[in-house]
Design a protein around this motif. Structure first.
Motif, mmCIF file in Angstrom:
data_model
loop_
_atom_site.group_PDB
_atom_site.id
_atom_site.type_symbol
_atom_site.label_atom_id
_atom_site.label_comp_id
_atom_site.label_asym_id
_atom_site.label_seq_id
_atom_site.Cartn_x
_atom_site.Cartn_y
_atom_site.Cartn_z
ATOM 1 N N ARG A 122 9.280 -3.470 1.741
ATOM 2 C CA ARG A 122 8.713 -2.903 2.967
ATOM 3 C C ARG A 122 9.358 -1.570 3.346
ATOM 4 O O ARG A 122 10.563 -1.388 3.212
ATOM 5 N N SER A 123 8.510 -0.674 3.834
ATOM 6 C CA SER A 123 9.014 0.572 4.412
ATOM 7 C C SER A 123 9.457 0.280 5.838
ATOM 8 O O SER A 123 8.709 -0.274 6.639
ATOM 9 N N ARG A 124 10.693 0.658 6.152
ATOM 10 C CA ARG A 124 11.227 0.410 7.496
ATOM 11 C C ARG A 124 11.149 1.631 8.403
ATOM 12 O O ARG A 124 11.486 1.539 9.584
ATOM 13 N N ASP A 125 10.705 2.748 7.868
ATOM 14 C CA ASP A 125 10.641 3.967 8.675
ATOM 15 C C ASP A 125 9.245 4.582 8.689
ATOM 16 O O ASP A 125 9.055 5.682 9.197
ATOM 17 N N GLY A 126 8.272 3.870 8.116
ATOM 18 C CA GLY A 126 6.901 4.355 8.148
ATOM 19 C C GLY A 126 6.525 5.284 7.018
ATOM 20 O O GLY A 126 5.352 5.636 6.861
ATOM 21 N N LEU A 127 7.490 5.711 6.209
ATOM 22 C CA LEU A 127 7.203 6.588 5.081
ATOM 23 C C LEU A 127 6.592 5.805 3.923
ATOM 24 O O LEU A 127 6.843 4.608 3.769
ATOM 25 N N LEU A 128 5.814 6.486 3.114
ATOM 26 C CA LEU A 128 5.291 5.903 1.883
ATOM 27 C C LEU A 128 6.196 6.349 0.746
ATOM 28 O O LEU A 128 6.262 7.540 0.417
ATOM 29 N N TYR A 129 6.904 5.391 0.149
ATOM 30 C CA TYR A 129 7.914 5.722 -0.854
ATOM 31 C C TYR A 129 7.320 5.860 -2.256
ATOM 32 O O TYR A 129 6.185 5.448 -2.511
ATOM 33 N N ARG A 130 8.095 6.436 -3.143
ATOM 34 C CA ARG A 130 7.662 6.638 -4.522
ATOM 35 C C ARG A 130 7.356 5.291 -5.167
ATOM 36 O O ARG A 130 8.086 4.316 -4.987
ATOM 37 N N GLY A 131 6.283 5.244 -5.929
ATOM 38 C CA GLY A 131 5.880 3.998 -6.557
ATOM 39 C C GLY A 131 6.725 3.658 -7.771
ATOM 40 O O GLY A 131 7.030 4.522 -8.597
ATOM 41 N N ARG A 132 7.100 2.401 -7.872
ATOM 42 C CA ARG A 132 7.768 1.912 -9.081
ATOM 43 C C ARG A 132 6.691 1.645 -10.129
ATOM 44 O O ARG A 132 5.556 1.301 -9.811
ATOM 45 N N THR A 133 7.059 1.764 -11.389
ATOM 46 C CA THR A 133 6.040 1.863 -12.435
ATOM 47 C C THR A 133 5.496 0.529 -12.934
ATOM 48 O O THR A 133 4.720 0.506 -13.877
ATOM 49 N N GLY A 134 5.870 -0.579 -12.292
ATOM 50 C CA GLY A 134 5.308 -1.869 -12.699
ATOM 51 C C GLY A 134 3.798 -1.892 -12.587
ATOM 52 O O GLY A 134 3.104 -2.444 -13.452
ATOM 53 N N VAL A 135 3.260 -1.278 -11.533
ATOM 54 C CA VAL A 135 1.812 -1.259 -11.359
ATOM 55 C C VAL A 135 1.145 -0.432 -12.454
ATOM 56 O O VAL A 135 0.071 -0.793 -12.957
ATOM 57 N N GLY A 136 1.782 0.659 -12.869
ATOM 58 C CA GLY A 136 1.251 1.451 -13.967
ATOM 59 C C GLY A 136 1.281 0.686 -15.280
ATOM 60 O O GLY A 136 0.359 0.779 -16.093
ATOM 61 N N TRP A 137 2.367 -0.087 -15.487
ATOM 62 C CA TRP A 137 2.470 -0.897 -16.697
ATOM 63 C C TRP A 137 1.334 -1.911 -16.764
ATOM 64 O O TRP A 137 0.697 -2.089 -17.803
ATOM 65 N N LEU A 138 1.065 -2.575 -15.654
ATOM 66 C CA LEU A 138 -0.016 -3.567 -15.623
ATOM 67 C C LEU A 138 -1.368 -2.921 -15.903
ATOM 68 O O LEU A 138 -2.190 -3.464 -16.652
ATOM 69 N N ALA A 139 -1.601 -1.763 -15.281
ATOM 70 C CA ALA A 139 -2.890 -1.096 -15.449
ATOM 71 C C ALA A 139 -3.126 -0.671 -16.891
ATOM 72 O O ALA A 139 -4.211 -0.880 -17.453
ATOM 73 N N LEU A 140 -2.116 -0.082 -17.527
ATOM 74 C CA LEU A 140 -2.273 0.403 -18.894
ATOM 75 C C LEU A 140 -2.258 -0.730 -19.915
ATOM 76 O O LEU A 140 -2.884 -0.635 -20.970
ATOM 77 N N THR A 141 -1.539 -1.792 -19.605
ATOM 78 C CA THR A 141 -1.468 -2.926 -20.536
ATOM 79 C C THR A 141 -2.759 -3.724 -20.549
ATOM 80 O O THR A 141 -3.214 -4.176 -21.601
ATOM 81 N N THR A 142 -3.369 -3.902 -19.383
ATOM 82 C CA THR A 142 -4.545 -4.777 -19.268
ATOM 83 C C THR A 142 -5.872 -4.037 -19.183
ATOM 84 O O THR A 142 -6.910 -4.613 -19.514
ATOM 85 N N GLY A 143 -5.840 -2.791 -18.718
ATOM 86 C CA GLY A 143 -7.091 -2.084 -18.482
ATOM 87 C C GLY A 143 -7.806 -2.550 -17.227
ATOM 88 O O GLY A 143 -8.938 -2.122 -16.954
ATOM 89 N N ALA A 144 -7.171 -3.426 -16.448
ATOM 90 C CA ALA A 144 -7.786 -3.926 -15.217
ATOM 91 C C ALA A 144 -7.869 -2.801 -14.187
ATOM 92 O O ALA A 144 -6.943 -1.988 -14.085
ATOM 93 N N PRO A 145 -8.947 -2.734 -13.419
ATOM 94 C CA PRO A 145 -9.038 -1.706 -12.386
ATOM 95 C C PRO A 145 -7.987 -1.920 -11.309
ATOM 96 O O PRO A 145 -7.629 -3.054 -10.989
ATOM 97 N N VAL A 146 -7.504 -0.828 -10.755
ATOM 98 C CA VAL A 146 -6.524 -0.890 -9.664
ATOM 99 C C VAL A 146 -7.235 -0.557 -8.365
ATOM 100 O O VAL A 146 -7.896 0.481 -8.250
ATOM 101 N N LEU A 147 -7.098 -1.443 -7.386
ATOM 102 C CA LEU A 147 -7.745 -1.257 -6.095
ATOM 103 C C LEU A 147 -6.696 -0.804 -5.079
ATOM 104 O O LEU A 147 -5.890 -1.609 -4.603
ATOM 105 N N PRO A 148 -6.664 0.489 -4.736
ATOM 106 C CA PRO A 148 -5.673 0.958 -3.752
ATOM 107 C C PRO A 148 -6.060 0.488 -2.355
ATOM 108 O O PRO A 148 -7.245 0.444 -2.003
ATOM 109 N N VAL A 149 -5.065 0.138 -1.560
ATOM 110 C CA VAL A 149 -5.304 -0.363 -0.204
ATOM 111 C C VAL A 149 -4.363 0.344 0.759
ATOM 112 O O VAL A 149 -3.156 0.456 0.488
ATOM 113 N N GLY A 150 -4.894 0.802 1.873
ATOM 114 C CA GLY A 150 -4.079 1.400 2.917
ATOM 115 C C GLY A 150 -4.034 0.503 4.135
ATOM 116 O O GLY A 150 -5.075 0.215 4.735
#
Length: 222
Positions: A122-150
């Protein structure tokens, strides 16, 4: 599945009646097949909100102790996290670790939806922090679409370091799916980084948050 859907419908009704959220873009959620759901993270309640309001079941990680605690509180915790589709993961085993990602991979291989917070915690100051690459690994490994959510305003429901939940209006914006070529698990780190950055750009556009150039750090008490 019937029990899960009934529980999800109960939480959905409770959230809508008490918070009256604004929800946009549910039509962007693929009706079938594997999906990686990638929200920003501001509140302990974010997973519950996403799991309740999305049109399909979304599995998130939850700390293993939520499933093993004893006594009445432990029983409720175990029932609650099981009923909303959470997956236990050991403390300290981040979503970017090999073991946790393997579990996520299994969910996607069943053509189900898996939720992952690219920021890691969780962000404790309201900032959007740099993404860790686990989500990129999943996307490239599986080809599954990524649904961004705000998620906007969920931090007001339960501020950091508070156990009190206060029903308030919030907004959930579901973006259009992002597609990446399926290249398997042996892709390069730069490719993983590029995919993650593209996902974070989409989340930032939806959430409207100010960006941080650093990674968010997990608080030791979480």
């Amino acid at each position: 599945m019937e029990f899960f859907e009934a529980t999800r419908a109960t939480f959905r009704a409770a959230i809508r009646s008490t918070c009256r959220p604004t929800v946009e873009g549910l039509e962007n959620f693929p009706k079938e097949g594997p999906v990686i759901v990638a929200p920003n993270h501001q509140s302990f309640l974010d997973s519950i909100i996403v799991q309740a309001l999305m049109p399909r079941k979304v599995a998130f990680f939850a700390k293993a102790e939520y499933f093993t605690a004893k006594g009445p509180k432990g029983m409720f915790s175990r029932w609650f996290f099981s009923s909303v589709g959470s997956i236990p993961v050991e403390r300290g085993e981040q979503a970017a670790s090999v073991a946790a990602l393997q579990t996520a991979l299994e969910v996607l291989e069943r053509n189900e939806a898996f939720g992952i917070y690219p920021e890691g915690t969780r962000s404790r100051d309201g900032l959007l922090y740099r993404g860790r690459t686990g989500v990129g690994w999943l996307a490239l490994t599986t080809g599954a679409p990524v649904l961004p959510v705000g998620l906007i305003g969920t931090d007001k429901l339960q501020p950091a370091d508070s156990m009190r939940i206060t029903p308030r209006h919030f907004t959930m914006k579901v973006g259009t799916p992002l597609y990446f070529d399926k290249v398997g698990p042996d892709h390069s780190l730069p490719a993983r980084r590029a995919a993650t950055d593209k996902i974070m750009d989409a989340i930032a556009e939806l959430s409207g948050q100010e960006r941080a150039s650093t990674y968010n750090q997990t608080k030791s008490t979480e």
